[in-house]
Design an enzyme around this catalytic site. Sequence first.
Site, PDB file in Angstrom:
ATOM      1  N   GLU A   1      -9.091   2.493  -5.900  1.00  0.00           N
ATOM      2  CA  GLU A   1     -10.345   2.127  -4.450  1.00  0.00           C
ATOM      3  C   GLU A   1     -11.409   3.574  -4.580  1.00  0.00           C
ATOM      4  OE1 GLU A   1      -8.801   1.624  -0.934  1.00  0.00           O
ATOM      5  OE2 GLU A   1      -7.971  -0.189  -1.446  1.00  0.00           O
TER       6      GLU A   1
ATOM      7  N   GLU B   1      -2.701  -7.060  -4.070  1.00  0.00           N
ATOM      8  CA  GLU B   1      -2.201  -7.447  -2.396  1.00  0.00           C
ATOM      9  C   GLU B   1      -2.403  -8.879  -1.583  1.00  0.00           C
ATOM     10  OE1 GLU B   1      -3.711  -3.735  -0.368  1.00  0.00           O
ATOM     11  OE2 GLU B   1      -3.197  -2.541  -2.135  1.00  0.00           O
TER      12      GLU B   1
END
Length: 417
Positions: free
Chosen positions: A189, A324
């Site tokens: 990220e 995820e």
Amino acid sequence: CAALGLALCLTGCGQSEQKETKNQSTTAAVTSSAVTDSKSDVKTLKEAFDGDFKVGVATTSGYLSEEDRVAQIKENFNSVTMENEMKPESLLDWEGSEKSQDGMPAIKEETLEKALKAAREAGIPLRGHTLVWYSQTPEWFFSQKYDPSKGYVDKATMKKRMESYIKQVLTYCKENYPGVVYAWDVVNECVCTDAGSYIETKGGWKLRADTKKDNDFTHEQAVQNYWYTTMGENYVEKAFSFARKYADNDVKLFYNDYNVFMEEKMDNIYKMVEQLKEKGLIDGIGLQPTVGIDWPELDSENDGSFRKCLETYAKLGLELQVTELNFRIEDGTTDEELLQRQSDRYEEMMRLLVEEDTQSGGPCNITSVTVFGICDDYPLYGDDFRQNLYLYDKNCQPKPCYYGFIKPGIEAVNNKK
């Protein structure tokens, strides 16, 4: 359990009393029948997608030490991700670092040992998550003498600390548990397109700096990316360089992020990854779907859809892993229609992934799909035990979405016969 012959009538999972509502039971039975009436011999999630991609689950070493849970995981999944135990916050040893003779950081080998040992004993390959992340990495790690009150270290010192940390973690895995870790999220990220939260790099992509607004959250104070603060924009490339240097040759290196389908962010991730690929530093992209029941579009040709996302990243010629996956609905709901909508959403996603995969003639080299939790009692965010995200309910019984998830895999197996 009426679930493909699975041995999922587990004791000790979630609640001691296993109660299902009439609506949920009816929906599950109908969907189960549609799957079990097929001519396939497939009985588990990993069997349904065998030959396409690994089916993974986020868990903990504690879950993998519970007899009932590990049986469920071993039967259905052939990849595991430790939710938190392999992140810097868990592995860095503050006291040990302060006492370090050479000034380099110390790691908690016993914590790493638990995760690796649990995966090896379960016989399931492990995705390492994550080496370098702006979050869940303590401020003291970037500080002089590991003391946040003394200010941050200079770029040269932080580079040495980064290399030392990555070397220690990867070397421990390689020397003590060879073959257990098959992939690492090296950087997590680091791309950010939210106003006031990024700098534009020399390579022309937007790097997270001081995060004021992040996805759906606005912070009272900017959240610093200490990696950028101390090392500058090249910390991303350095992390991949060190990971390539110390990882086993067969361990794949990934960049992982959320909102990967949103056009501006996708363009920036693509540009960054392309530059890493040109230097031979990266093997794949981890795609956190960040999806809901109604948004984004999945199997659609429209801009911003997950199909468009997959096909765009496929042009890089790297592995793609969904890291995820979950679809949130109202906590604790037993509404039949809503549970079926969740099931339909899982089914649409899995059918899309199967069709887009190279094994089906698609353009995407999809190698793993991970649901980020097991049962609805899995405390992903907080301990309220009222989530409604996953394939199994709080009693570890298959929900309608279990059958939606597995159905495209069974259809693909049947079509190959």
